[in-house]
Design an enzyme around this catalytic site. Structure first.
Site, PDB file in Angstrom:
ATOM      1  N   GLY A 175       8.948  12.975 -10.605  1.00 52.63           N
ATOM      2  CA  GLY A 175       9.778  12.780  -9.416  1.00 52.63           C
ATOM      3  C   GLY A 175       9.505  13.823  -8.343  1.00 52.63           C
ATOM      4  O   GLY A 175       9.768  15.016  -8.531  1.00 52.63           O
ATOM      5  N   CYS A 209      11.686   1.522 -14.057  1.00 57.35           N
ATOM      6  CA  CYS A 209      11.385   0.873 -12.789  1.00 57.35           C
ATOM      7  C   CYS A 209      12.632   0.200 -12.208  1.00 57.35           C
ATOM      8  O   CYS A 209      13.291  -0.568 -12.899  1.00 57.35           O
ATOM      9  CB  CYS A 209      10.284  -0.160 -13.009  1.00 57.35           C
ATOM     10  SG  CYS A 209       9.732  -0.843 -11.470  1.00 57.35           S
TER      11      CYS A 209
HETATM   12  C1  LIG Z   1       4.547   1.520  -5.645  1.00 61.74           C
HETATM   13  C2  LIG Z   1       5.212   1.990  -6.925  1.00 61.74           C
HETATM   14  C3  LIG Z   1       5.079   1.256  -8.077  1.00 61.74           C
HETATM   15  C4  LIG Z   1       5.679   1.683  -9.277  1.00 61.74           C
HETATM   16  N1  LIG Z   1       5.483   0.968 -10.411  1.00 61.74           N
HETATM   17  C5  LIG Z   1       5.958   1.444 -11.596  1.00 61.74           C
HETATM   18  C6  LIG Z   1       5.640   0.799 -12.815  1.00 61.74           C
HETATM   19  O1  LIG Z   1       4.906  -0.193 -12.867  1.00 61.74           O
HETATM   20  N2  LIG Z   1       6.169   1.311 -13.966  1.00 61.74           N
HETATM   21  C7  LIG Z   1       6.977   2.433 -13.964  1.00 61.74           C
HETATM   22  O2  LIG Z   1       7.430   2.874 -15.025  1.00 61.74           O
HETATM   23  N3  LIG Z   1       7.260   3.076 -12.812  1.00 61.74           N
HETATM   24  C8  LIG Z   1       6.765   2.624 -11.654  1.00 61.74           C
HETATM   25  N4  LIG Z   1       6.998   3.322 -10.494  1.00 61.74           N
HETATM   26  C9  LIG Z   1       7.716   4.615 -10.551  1.00 61.74           C
HETATM   27  C10 LIG Z   1       6.729   5.786 -10.679  1.00 61.74           C
HETATM   28  O3  LIG Z   1       6.045   5.753 -11.908  1.00 61.74           O
HETATM   29  C11 LIG Z   1       7.446   7.148 -10.572  1.00 61.74           C
HETATM   30  O4  LIG Z   1       8.393   7.226 -11.612  1.00 61.74           O
HETATM   31  C12 LIG Z   1       8.170   7.325  -9.242  1.00 61.74           C
HETATM   32  O5  LIG Z   1       7.350   6.945  -8.163  1.00 61.74           O
HETATM   33  C13 LIG Z   1       8.610   8.785  -9.051  1.00 61.74           C
HETATM   34  O6  LIG Z   1       7.503   9.651  -9.084  1.00 61.74           O
HETATM   35  P1  LIG Z   1       6.845  10.251  -7.718  1.00 61.74           P
HETATM   36  O7  LIG Z   1       7.954  10.898  -6.940  1.00 61.74           O
HETATM   37  O8  LIG Z   1       5.812  11.216  -8.188  1.00 61.74           O
HETATM   38  O9  LIG Z   1       6.283   9.090  -6.957  1.00 61.74           O
HETATM   39  C14 LIG Z   1       6.433   2.886  -9.295  1.00 61.74           C
HETATM   40  C15 LIG Z   1       6.573   3.618  -8.111  1.00 61.74           C
HETATM   41  C16 LIG Z   1       5.971   3.191  -6.935  1.00 61.74           C
HETATM   42  C17 LIG Z   1       6.128   4.036  -5.681  1.00 61.74           C
END
Ligand SMILES: Cc1cc2nc3c(=O)[nH]c(=O)nc-3n(C[C@H](O)[C@H](O)[C@H](O)COP(=O)(O)O)c2cc1C
Length: 345
Positions: free
Chosen positions: A208, A107
């Protein structure tokens, strides 16, 4: 087409398919996790919980650690920067019902990184090793890890971290194909994930920018990952899990959900938010979720969506929100919700 035997196993849990809901703070609360699970997510991860027990008295933390009535496996993600504190947090969360502990090293959020937690940890490989060893030793349940590809373009050390994870006894590794300094900008890359997958024997999850069945198939082919982790594309679209797993299994696309199905799911989601958060907080939390559903509703243009959000955000009671959802999901929503002759009142 994936073979059942190739589906990943974490401890005693065999994933029923290859599509996982990513942890997202403020999004993947218990009601949303349950809905995604019902609609086909093979594995769901909760919002990160701070490892610092001094912060657990807050309403937010208490709700994040409430697993009452939640089916197995309950995957609890912890975030922090101190090995002993993370180990203690893992143990305490097991007492509260966690069945898998996931460690957040992915994160980029400021609040987490100011305390040198989340993806900031990737800069300090010695500390990473200490944390992994301490958490794995602290609990008898599986521990998984989520990382990015590194701290910055010049420090793409995900392969080193992945090897540390495997030798520490981590049972699955999720990799978001961006480094920390990219935050959410640019495009995720999948070469690093493919390399990690080719060298590790524990399950690797690719994450991602996966936002459609086609993209999912492409990423799976490129990385040979054991499963795919979906984050933002699930907001307002929990059907994406069944759409992707159907495509991976059968090679054909499911039709989009009918209006009646959308109405049913929005009603169900709303009801579970009201039940989980109560009659005051529930309607407030529902606003962002309904906003995401409206963003993905192809019947409305941008002005109409703005107007619909304005209407919904003015509602404060569970019953008023339920009634409104039935109007918005009706065939004649246009007539019911917009003033005659104008898009946005
Ligand atoms: C609103 C939001 C909150 C997130 N909170 C976390 C979290 O609590 N823990 C974590 O490991 N990643 C967190 N992430 C990252 C996501 O798990 C993920 O790795 C990232 O959004 C990329 O994936 P995507 O392109 O499918 O969204 C968060 C992402 C977003 C957009």
């Amino acid at each position: 087409m994936p073979q059942t035997s190739s589906l990943p196993t974490i401890g005693d849990y065999k994933l029923p398919n290859q599509v996982i809901l990513a942890p997202m703070a403020g999004v993947t609360d218990q009601p949303f996790r349950q809905l995604c699970r019902r609609l086909g997510a093979g594995w769901v991860v909760g919002e990160m919980v701070t490892a610092d027990p001094n912060l657990w008295h807050t309403r937010k933390s208490r709700q994040r650690m409430n697993h009452a009535g939640e089916p197995s496996p309950r995957v609890v993600q912890i975030a922090g920067g101190d090995a002993a504190m993370l180990a203690q947090a893992a143990r305490l969360n097991v007492d509260l019902g966690a069945q898998v502990i996931d460690i957040n090293m992915g994160c980029p959020a400021k609040k987490v990184c100011n305390k040198a937690a989340g993806s900031a940890l990737l800069r300090d490989e010695r500390l990473v090793a200490q944390i992994l060893d301490a958490v794995v030793a602290a609990v008898d349940i599986p521990v998984t890890l989520k990382i990015r590809t590194g701290w910055c373009a010049e420090s793409n050390n995900a392969m080193t971290i992945a090897r540390l994870a495997e030798s520490a006894g981590i049972q699955a590794l999720a990799v978001h194909g961006r480094h920390r300094q990219q935050r959410y900008n640019g495009q995720a890359e999948y070469d690093t994930i493919a390399e990690i997958k080719s060298r590790l024997s524990i399950p690797v999850f690719a994450n991602g920018d996966i936002d459609s069945p086609h993209k999912a198939c492409e990423v799976l082919r490129h990385t040979q990952a054991d499963a795919l982790m979906i984050g933002r594309a699930a907001q307002g679209n929990p059907w994406i899990f069944q759409q992707i797993s159907h495509y991976l299994e059968h090679g054909s696309e499911l039709p989009p959900p009918r209006l009646s199905e959308r109405c049913h799911v929005l009603g169900e989601h709303l009801g579970s938010l009201h039940a989980f958060y109560g009659a005051t907080m529930g309607p407030r939390i529902a606003r962002k979720h309904i906003g995401w559903y409206l963003d993905t509703d192809k019947r409305f243009d941008a002005d109409q969506i703005r107007e619909l959000k304005r209407q919904f955000n003015a509602l404060t009671s569970p019953s008023a929100q339920r009634v409104w959802i039935h109007k918005a999901m009706a065939d004649d929503a246009d007539e019911r919700l917009f003033a005659k002759g104008s898009h946005a009142a």
